[in-house]
Write a protein that holds these residues in place. Structure first.
Motif, mmCIF file in Angstrom:
data_model
loop_
_atom_site.group_PDB
_atom_site.id
_atom_site.type_symbol
_atom_site.label_atom_id
_atom_site.label_comp_id
_atom_site.label_asym_id
_atom_site.label_seq_id
_atom_site.Cartn_x
_atom_site.Cartn_y
_atom_site.Cartn_z
ATOM 1 N N ARG A 170 6.399 -5.584 11.362
ATOM 2 C CA ARG A 170 6.813 -4.234 10.980
ATOM 3 C C ARG A 170 6.728 -4.025 9.472
ATOM 4 O O ARG A 170 7.055 -2.955 8.966
ATOM 5 C CB ARG A 170 8.276 -4.096 11.389
ATOM 6 C CG ARG A 170 8.640 -2.854 12.098
ATOM 7 C CD ARG A 170 10.048 -3.010 12.638
ATOM 8 N NE ARG A 170 11.039 -2.519 11.698
ATOM 9 C CZ ARG A 170 12.350 -2.713 11.833
ATOM 10 N NH1 ARG A 170 12.808 -3.401 12.860
ATOM 11 N NH2 ARG A 170 13.192 -2.233 10.961
ATOM 12 N N GLY A 171 6.373 -5.077 8.754
ATOM 13 C CA GLY A 171 6.243 -4.945 7.298
ATOM 14 C C GLY A 171 7.550 -5.144 6.551
ATOM 15 O O GLY A 171 7.676 -4.754 5.390
ATOM 16 N N ASP B 265 15.025 -0.632 7.027
ATOM 17 C CA ASP B 265 13.840 0.042 6.481
ATOM 18 C C ASP B 265 14.116 0.564 5.069
ATOM 19 O O ASP B 265 13.275 0.454 4.183
ATOM 20 C CB ASP B 265 13.426 1.212 7.386
ATOM 21 C CG ASP B 265 12.812 0.716 8.694
ATOM 22 O OD1 ASP B 265 12.245 -0.398 8.698
ATOM 23 O OD2 ASP B 265 12.904 1.428 9.711
ATOM 24 N N THR C 81 12.135 -0.695 1.770
ATOM 25 C CA THR C 81 11.349 0.177 0.907
ATOM 26 C C THR C 81 11.762 -0.023 -0.555
ATOM 27 O O THR C 81 10.918 -0.165 -1.442
ATOM 28 C CB THR C 81 11.540 1.648 1.345
ATOM 29 O OG1 THR C 81 11.017 1.766 2.665
ATOM 30 C CG2 THR C 81 10.826 2.605 0.428
ATOM 31 N N ASN D 18 4.948 4.590 -3.814
ATOM 32 C CA ASN D 18 4.654 5.428 -2.649
ATOM 33 C C ASN D 18 4.721 4.675 -1.339
ATOM 34 O O ASN D 18 4.465 5.236 -0.282
ATOM 35 C CB ASN D 18 3.243 6.014 -2.770
ATOM 36 C CG ASN D 18 3.200 7.009 -3.893
ATOM 37 O OD1 ASN D 18 3.491 8.169 -3.699
ATOM 38 N ND2 ASN D 18 2.913 6.521 -5.088
ATOM 39 N N LEU D 19 5.018 3.377 -1.422
ATOM 40 C CA LEU D 19 4.918 2.560 -0.218
ATOM 41 C C LEU D 19 6.251 2.393 0.494
ATOM 42 O O LEU D 19 7.295 2.255 -0.144
ATOM 43 C CB LEU D 19 4.405 1.163 -0.600
ATOM 44 C CG LEU D 19 3.069 1.125 -1.321
ATOM 45 C CD1 LEU D 19 2.720 -0.321 -1.670
ATOM 46 C CD2 LEU D 19 1.984 1.750 -0.465
ATOM 47 N N ILE E 266 5.966 0.082 3.150
ATOM 48 C CA ILE E 266 5.685 -1.343 3.374
ATOM 49 C C ILE E 266 4.432 -1.723 2.585
ATOM 50 O O ILE E 266 3.604 -0.865 2.279
ATOM 51 C CB ILE E 266 5.474 -1.671 4.882
ATOM 52 C CG1 ILE E 266 4.292 -0.892 5.469
ATOM 53 C CG2 ILE E 266 6.743 -1.381 5.680
ATOM 54 C CD1 ILE E 266 3.939 -1.311 6.887
ATOM 55 N N ALA F 12 1.771 -3.250 3.384
ATOM 56 C CA ALA F 12 0.481 -3.046 4.063
ATOM 57 C C ALA F 12 -0.067 -1.635 3.860
ATOM 58 O O ALA F 12 -1.277 -1.419 3.930
ATOM 59 C CB ALA F 12 0.627 -3.345 5.556
ATOM 60 N N ASP F 13 0.809 -0.682 3.567
ATOM 61 C CA ASP F 13 0.343 0.690 3.341
ATOM 62 C C ASP F 13 -0.462 0.827 2.050
ATOM 63 O O ASP F 13 -1.120 1.848 1.835
ATOM 64 C CB ASP F 13 1.527 1.668 3.284
ATOM 65 C CG ASP F 13 2.131 1.894 4.663
ATOM 66 O OD1 ASP F 13 1.518 1.459 5.651
ATOM 67 O OD2 ASP F 13 3.218 2.500 4.728
ATOM 68 N N ALA F 14 -0.434 -0.191 1.216
ATOM 69 C CA ALA F 14 -1.206 -0.146 -0.032
ATOM 70 C C ALA F 14 -2.691 0.090 0.267
ATOM 71 O O ALA F 14 -3.396 0.739 -0.512
ATOM 72 C CB ALA F 14 -1.023 -1.440 -0.821
ATOM 73 N N GLN G 270 -4.142 1.992 2.413
ATOM 74 C CA GLN G 270 -4.502 3.404 2.548
ATOM 75 C C GLN G 270 -4.638 4.076 1.187
ATOM 76 O O GLN G 270 -5.525 4.899 0.965
ATOM 77 C CB GLN G 270 -3.430 4.145 3.339
ATOM 78 C CG GLN G 270 -3.454 3.819 4.816
ATOM 79 C CD GLN G 270 -2.136 4.193 5.481
ATOM 80 O OE1 GLN G 270 -1.485 5.162 5.076
ATOM 81 N NE2 GLN G 270 -1.741 3.415 6.474
ATOM 82 N N TRP G 271 -3.752 3.727 0.279
ATOM 83 C CA TRP G 271 -3.814 4.330 -1.061
ATOM 84 C C TRP G 271 -4.983 3.758 -1.855
ATOM 85 O O TRP G 271 -5.620 4.462 -2.640
ATOM 86 C CB TRP G 271 -2.503 4.112 -1.812
ATOM 87 C CG TRP G 271 -1.370 4.926 -1.235
ATOM 88 C CD1 TRP G 271 -0.306 4.460 -0.526
ATOM 89 C CD2 TRP G 271 -1.218 6.348 -1.299
ATOM 90 N NE1 TRP G 271 0.497 5.494 -0.146
ATOM 91 C CE2 TRP G 271 -0.026 6.675 -0.607
ATOM 92 C CE3 TRP G 271 -1.970 7.384 -1.865
ATOM 93 C CZ2 TRP G 271 0.433 7.984 -0.467
ATOM 94 C CZ3 TRP G 271 -1.507 8.682 -1.734
ATOM 95 C CH2 TRP G 271 -0.320 8.976 -1.042
#
Ligand code: GLU
Length: 443
Positions: free
Chosen positions: A256-257, A307, A311, A341-342, A344, A346-348, A350-351
């Motif tokens: 889940r990050g 969560d 963050t 902006n993250l 988690i 792993a969302d890096a 996308q950016w």
């Protein structure tokens, strides 16, 4: 005396948030005192214990950063339990019983029906040697109970619950050994605590009645009991966690990050009078750890809290700590631009995709296109802060301000209406990409 604590999971499943919390608190207790934190694998139940879980437990502790100073396994210590047992037998502190589970169940039902507490009636203490010989001749082996000393009240000063007092006559003599010679939890745990020099036993409130019995076991073995502390159990937001425990282990947290530091920060303080804060500094958590702040009410575990803490932890993480998990080419400046902006790590990706492109542009009005053409030529990467230099120049030359100034630029440069701070992102994009994007948007 050095503080020695232990975490004693049974390897019959994966660790879940409840046992992770127990492990963590024992680790804190040891680390704060400059003592030792031991792992004890409670694998006397050969049928239910699995090697893969032993491995998983070690991996989970390592992932959480809970280093252990030693490991023992109960299955390798059976001779120690035998020795302790023989001594208790010689001292008349254990006795043979033959009741079946059904018989015991019936006895309990009768007692409850009469409004009596369902305590073992010690009927087997009345058996004569001839009775035992007869049983043996029938091929029936006894199971063994520990004989509590009814004349000595059980007391201890609990690290969380304060002074505790139990009347041993209100407790059943516990079964400690099965008819096949195998061990139940109670005696091996007390033997290990003595022989491993455990000074502090910190565990869940569900063990309070075990502690009452074990206090007498320590005494029967001629050992001083360790200090005990029992923490209130962990509950879900809407009640029992038990149904969801399968999904509350390190594997699913990782998937889940969730960062280990987030789990540690949350569980360090949940159920205490100290506020839960996204503290990534382990030493600060160790220094602040204090059983005196633990409440008696169940601690409430809520995924949303995890969560939220996660963050906030991600936003503090250094490039070095995440570099391995970032997309190829993403450097420290990019991490710093994108990090806020993250939710988690792993969302890096996308950016980062927005930096490397291709990006999709919205439709711009003629006016905006003219404005973006001006922007392309005003771009000045020799400035210390190209974004502020650009927006200041455009503000002067066009009179635009606020959204009219910033939004078309952001859209042209990233294809998005919102996202990282442009002051940080523009240098990450670099002059070529930025100019090309502005020119393309103005065309
Ligand atoms: N294996 C036991 C359990 O997981 C250990 C309890 C204890 O801390 O003594 O419940």
């Amino acid at each position: 005396m050095t503080t020695i604590t232990r975490f004693a999971p049974s390897p019959t499943g994966n660790l879940h948030v409840g046992n992770i919390r127990t492990a963590l608190h024992n680790w804190f207790l040891a680390r704060k005192a400059g003592g030792q934190f031991m792992l004890r694998i409670d694998d006397t139940d050969a049928e239910r214990s699995r090697e893969e879980y032993v491995t998983a437990i070690r991996q989970d502790l390592a992932w959480l950063g809970l280093d252990v100073d030693g490991e023992e396994r109960q299955s390798k210590r059976l001779d120690h339990y035998e020795t302790a047992f023989q001594k208790l037998k010689a001292d008349g502190r254990v006795y043979r019983c033959y009741e079946t589970a059904q018989e015991l169940d019936l006895k309990r039902k009768v007692q409850l029906g009469r409004g009596l507490p369902p305590i073992y009636d010690r009927a087997s203490l009345q058996l004569t040697e001839a009775d035992h010989i007869a049983k043996s001749a029938e091929g029936v082996s006894p199971h063994w109970r520990f004989r509590l000393d009814h004349d000595t009240p059980i007391t201890w000063d609990d690290g969380v619950r304060g002074p505790q007092k139990f009347d041993p006559a209100q407790l059943s003599d516990p079964v400690i050994r099965r008819a096949d010679g195998s061990w139940l939890y109670m005696l091996p745990s007390a033997v290990d605590d003595v022989e491993m020099g455990i000074t502090d036993v910190l565990r869940g409130e569900d063990h309070v009645s075990n502690t009452a019995v074990q206090v007498q076991m320590f005494e029967a073995m001629g050992a001083a009991p360790p200090r005990f502390a029992h923490e209130a159990l962990l509950m879900g937001k809407e009640g029992k966690l038990s149904k969801r425990l399968g999904s509350l282990g390190c594997d699913s947290f990782r998937a889940r990050g969730i960062e280990p530091e987030a789990i540690v920060a949350l569980l360090a303080r949940l159920g205490t009078s100290q506020p839960v804060e996204p503290i990534a500094d382990r030493q600060a958590l160790i220094d602040g750890f204090d059983l005196g702040t633990f409440g008696r009410a169940p601690a409430k575990f809520d995924d949303a809290d995890l969560d939220r803490v996660n963050t906030a932890i991600v936003h503090q993480m250094d490039f070095a700590a995440v570099a391995q998990r970032l997309p190829e080419g993403m450097d420290e400046a990019a991490w710093h631009a994108i990090r806020p902006n993250l939710a988690i790590v792993a969302d890096a990706a996308q950016w980062w995709q927005i930096v490397t492109g291709p990006i999709e542009l919205p439709e711009f009005s003629d006016e905006d296109r003219a404005f973006l053409a001006q922007a392309a030529s005003a771009l000045d990467f020799t400035a210390a802060d190209p974004w502020h230099a650009l927006t200041a120049a455009l503000k002067d030359s066009t009179g635009r301000k606020g959204k009219a100034l910033f939004l078309p630029l952001r859209q042209a440069l990233t294809g998005m209406d919102h996202g990282p701070d442009m002051g940080e992102l523009l240098p990450v994009l670099g002059e070529d990409i930025a100019r090309r994007r502005l020119e393309r948007a103005s065309a």
